[in-house]
Write a protein that holds these residues in place. Structure first.
Motif, PDB file in Angstrom:
ATOM      1  N   ILE A 129       7.305  21.830  38.491  1.00  0.00           N
ATOM      2  CA  ILE A 129       6.318  20.799  38.821  1.00  0.00           C
ATOM      3  C   ILE A 129       6.882  19.410  38.531  1.00  0.00           C
ATOM      4  O   ILE A 129       6.724  18.475  39.330  1.00  0.00           O
ATOM      5  N   LEU A 130       7.540  19.262  37.398  1.00  0.00           N
ATOM      6  CA  LEU A 130       8.102  17.962  37.029  1.00  0.00           C
ATOM      7  C   LEU A 130       9.181  17.533  38.015  1.00  0.00           C
ATOM      8  O   LEU A 130       9.292  16.345  38.352  1.00  0.00           O
ATOM      9  N   THR A 131       9.958  18.479  38.490  1.00  0.00           N
ATOM     10  CA  THR A 131      10.981  18.160  39.488  1.00  0.00           C
ATOM     11  C   THR A 131      10.339  17.681  40.778  1.00  0.00           C
ATOM     12  O   THR A 131      10.764  16.677  41.371  1.00  0.00           O
ATOM     13  N   ARG A 132       9.289  18.369  41.209  1.00  0.00           N
ATOM     14  CA  ARG A 132       8.595  17.962  42.435  1.00  0.00           C
ATOM     15  C   ARG A 132       7.875  16.628  42.256  1.00  0.00           C
ATOM     16  O   ARG A 132       7.645  15.902  43.225  1.00  0.00           O
ATOM     17  N   ALA A 133       7.515  16.312  41.018  1.00  0.00           N
ATOM     18  CA  ALA A 133       6.851  15.035  40.752  1.00  0.00           C
ATOM     19  C   ALA A 133       7.814  13.863  40.862  1.00  0.00           C
ATOM     20  O   ALA A 133       7.376  12.711  40.987  1.00  0.00           O
ATOM     21  N   GLY A 134       9.109  14.146  40.805  1.00  0.00           N
ATOM     22  CA  GLY A 134      10.094  13.079  40.899  1.00  0.00           C
ATOM     23  C   GLY A 134      10.711  12.680  39.579  1.00  0.00           C
ATOM     24  O   GLY A 134      11.410  11.663  39.498  1.00  0.00           O
ATOM     25  N   VAL A 135      10.475  13.465  38.532  1.00  0.00           N
ATOM     26  CA  VAL A 135      11.128  13.186  37.256  1.00  0.00           C
ATOM     27  C   VAL A 135      12.629  13.407  37.438  1.00  0.00           C
ATOM     28  O   VAL A 135      13.041  14.434  37.985  1.00  0.00           O
ATOM     29  N   PRO A 136      13.465  12.455  37.023  1.00  0.00           N
ATOM     30  CA  PRO A 136      14.915  12.626  37.175  1.00  0.00           C
ATOM     31  C   PRO A 136      15.399  13.921  36.547  1.00  0.00           C
ATOM     32  O   PRO A 136      14.904  14.333  35.485  1.00  0.00           O
ATOM     33  N   ALA A 137      16.355  14.567  37.192  1.00  0.00           N
ATOM     34  CA  ALA A 137      16.843  15.864  36.725  1.00  0.00           C
ATOM     35  C   ALA A 137      17.340  15.805  35.286  1.00  0.00           C
ATOM     36  O   ALA A 137      17.194  16.772  34.530  1.00  0.00           O
ATOM     37  N   THR A 138      17.915  14.667  34.897  1.00  0.00           N
ATOM     38  CA  THR A 138      18.440  14.538  33.538  1.00  0.00           C
ATOM     39  C   THR A 138      17.333  14.430  32.491  1.00  0.00           C
ATOM     40  O   THR A 138      17.604  14.537  31.292  1.00  0.00           O
ATOM     41  N   GLU A 139      16.091  14.218  32.941  1.00  0.00           N
ATOM     42  CA  GLU A 139      14.987  14.026  32.001  1.00  0.00           C
ATOM     43  C   GLU A 139      13.938  15.136  32.068  1.00  0.00           C
ATOM     44  O   GLU A 139      12.986  15.133  31.281  1.00  0.00           O
ATOM     45  N   VAL A 140      14.098  16.063  33.012  1.00  0.00           N
ATOM     46  CA  VAL A 140      13.080  17.107  33.195  1.00  0.00           C
ATOM     47  C   VAL A 140      12.878  17.913  31.918  1.00  0.00           C
ATOM     48  O   VAL A 140      11.741  18.167  31.496  1.00  0.00           O
ATOM     49  N   ALA A 141      13.970  18.327  31.277  1.00  0.00           N
ATOM     50  CA  ALA A 141      13.845  19.152  30.074  1.00  0.00           C
ATOM     51  C   ALA A 141      13.145  18.393  28.952  1.00  0.00           C
ATOM     52  O   ALA A 141      12.274  18.941  28.263  1.00  0.00           O
ATOM     53  N   ALA A 142      13.511  17.128  28.759  1.00  0.00           N
ATOM     54  CA  ALA A 142      12.907  16.340  27.682  1.00  0.00           C
ATOM     55  C   ALA A 142      11.421  16.113  27.934  1.00  0.00           C
ATOM     56  O   ALA A 142      10.590  16.251  27.025  1.00  0.00           O
ATOM     57  N   VAL A 143      11.069  15.762  29.173  1.00  0.00           N
ATOM     58  CA  VAL A 143       9.657  15.550  29.505  1.00  0.00           C
ATOM     59  C   VAL A 143       8.889  16.863  29.377  1.00  0.00           C
ATOM     60  O   VAL A 143       7.771  16.901  28.848  1.00  0.00           O
ATOM     61  N   GLY A 144       9.496  17.950  29.834  1.00  0.00           N
ATOM     62  CA  GLY A 144       8.849  19.255  29.710  1.00  0.00           C
ATOM     63  C   GLY A 144       8.616  19.648  28.265  1.00  0.00           C
ATOM     64  O   GLY A 144       7.573  20.215  27.922  1.00  0.00           O
ATOM     65  N   ALA A 145       9.581  19.329  27.400  1.00  0.00           N
ATOM     66  CA  ALA A 145       9.433  19.654  25.979  1.00  0.00           C
ATOM     67  C   ALA A 145       8.282  18.878  25.354  1.00  0.00           C
ATOM     68  O   ALA A 145       7.502  19.422  24.556  1.00  0.00           O
ATOM     69  N   VAL A 146       8.155  17.602  25.715  1.00  0.00           N
ATOM     70  CA  VAL A 146       7.062  16.790  25.173  1.00  0.00           C
ATOM     71  C   VAL A 146       5.714  17.312  25.666  1.00  0.00           C
ATOM     72  O   VAL A 146       4.758  17.455  24.886  1.00  0.00           O
ATOM     73  N   GLY A 201       0.625   9.838  31.768  1.00  0.00           N
ATOM     74  CA  GLY A 201       1.879   9.578  31.074  1.00  0.00           C
ATOM     75  C   GLY A 201       3.083   9.860  31.954  1.00  0.00           C
ATOM     76  O   GLY A 201       4.066   9.105  31.941  1.00  0.00           O
ATOM     77  N   ILE A 202       3.020  10.942  32.723  1.00  0.00           N
ATOM     78  CA  ILE A 202       4.127  11.258  33.633  1.00  0.00           C
ATOM     79  C   ILE A 202       4.239  10.190  34.715  1.00  0.00           C
ATOM     80  O   ILE A 202       5.341   9.724  35.044  1.00  0.00           O
ATOM     81  N   GLU A 203       3.108   9.801  35.284  1.00  0.00           N
ATOM     82  CA  GLU A 203       3.118   8.783  36.340  1.00  0.00           C
ATOM     83  C   GLU A 203       3.737   7.483  35.836  1.00  0.00           C
ATOM     84  O   GLU A 203       4.489   6.817  36.564  1.00  0.00           O
ATOM     85  N   ALA A 204       3.442   7.121  34.600  1.00  0.00           N
ATOM     86  CA  ALA A 204       4.003   5.893  34.036  1.00  0.00           C
ATOM     87  C   ALA A 204       5.500   6.016  33.790  1.00  0.00           C
ATOM     88  O   ALA A 204       6.216   5.007  33.737  1.00  0.00           O
ATOM     89  N   HIS A 205       5.970   7.250  33.652  1.00  0.00           N
ATOM     90  CA  HIS A 205       7.386   7.483  33.342  1.00  0.00           C
ATOM     91  C   HIS A 205       8.250   7.588  34.595  1.00  0.00           C
ATOM     92  O   HIS A 205       9.474   7.443  34.511  1.00  0.00           O
ATOM     93  N   LEU A 206       7.633   7.833  35.742  1.00  0.00           N
ATOM     94  CA  LEU A 206       8.406   8.046  36.963  1.00  0.00           C
ATOM     95  C   LEU A 206       9.136   6.772  37.389  1.00  0.00           C
ATOM     96  O   LEU A 206       8.622   5.660  37.203  1.00  0.00           O
ATOM     97  N   PRO A 207      10.329   6.929  37.960  1.00  0.00           N
ATOM     98  CA  PRO A 207      11.062   5.750  38.458  1.00  0.00           C
ATOM     99  C   PRO A 207      10.256   5.029  39.529  1.00  0.00           C
ATOM    100  O   PRO A 207       9.579   5.651  40.350  1.00  0.00           O
ATOM    101  N   ARG A 208      10.321   3.736  39.516  1.00  0.00           N
ATOM    102  CA  ARG A 208       9.580   2.934  40.505  1.00  0.00           C
ATOM    103  C   ARG A 208      10.541   2.350  41.527  1.00  0.00           C
ATOM    104  O   ARG A 208      11.685   2.144  41.272  1.00  0.00           O
TER     105      ARG A 208
END
Length: 208
Positions: A129-146, A201-208
């Motif tokens: 889900i985080l990948t489809r949301a546009g979270v950078p691949a390098t940050e998916v694990a960290a965001v998922g952990a939080v 929180g995820i929306e605020a973290h996504l690249p703009r």
């Protein structure tokens, strides 16, 4: 003589399969809690000699891991279709429903550092889900952990009664008493608010 795990005539005793052992253990946990589970009590429920269990499960810790894996395998989040925000809400809702089915096990397991494994449907579903949301691949694990930590904390507070107790407290000494409808103790309103907060929180973290 029949060997351990086999009935007379060489037929395998269905009670002493992994599925049978872990399912019986889960029923005991659901009824009486993790603390009440023992190899002797489990053997009595299965109608077998306690020593025969040790040919399949070496100790209680291994038994609990097996029960946890049994529950993890039952979690099949419905994340297809809709925008990622809707997928995350359905994902969280489905896991919460599973937690409500087995609250004793979930409250115990949330205290374990290996409750969520990388190959579990929970982790693969969430990171997808985080990948489809546009979270950078390098940050998916960290965001998922939080997110996992925050959601686990919510479920733990809900399961041990902390959330319901705090939800009916008066916000200030002069405020009137909280009502069940306004505080929504034990209801879905707190859950919806929690997921909406995570989404924001995820929306605020996504690249703009």
């Amino acid at each position: 003589m029949a060997t351990s795990g086999q009935a007379s005539g060489g037929r395998r005793d269905a009670r002493l399969t992994e599925q049978g052992i872990y399912t019986a253990a889960l029923r005991l946990i659901d009824a009486d809690g993790v603390g009440a589970l023992s190899m002797r009590k489990l053997a009595a429920v299965l109608g077998v000699n306690p020593m025969s269990l040790y040919h399949h499960v070496p100790n209680k810790a291994a038994l609990l891991r097996g029960v946890k894996n049994l529950i993890a395998a039952q979690f099949r989040p419905r994340v297809d279709g809709g925008i990622w925000q809707e997928q995350l809400y359905r994902f969280a809702r489905d896991f919460r429903a599973l937690a409500h089915q087995h609250p004793n096990l979930i409250v115990h397991s949330l205290a374990s550092p290996d409750f969520i494994e990388p190959e579990d449907p929970f982790w693969t579903g969430l990171t997808g889900i985080l990948t489809r949301a546009g979270v950078p691949a390098t940050e998916v694990a960290a965001v998922g952990a939080v997110l996992t930590s925050l959601f686990s904390g919510f479920l733990l507070a809900e399961g041990n009664g902390t959330l319901g107790r705090l939800a009916v407290l008066q916000p200030t000494p002069t405020a009137g008493p909280a009502t069940a409808s306004s505080a929504d103790a034990g209801g879905d309103r707190n859950f919806t608010f929690a997921v909406q907060t995570l989404i924001a929180g995820i929306e605020a973290h996504l690249p703009r």
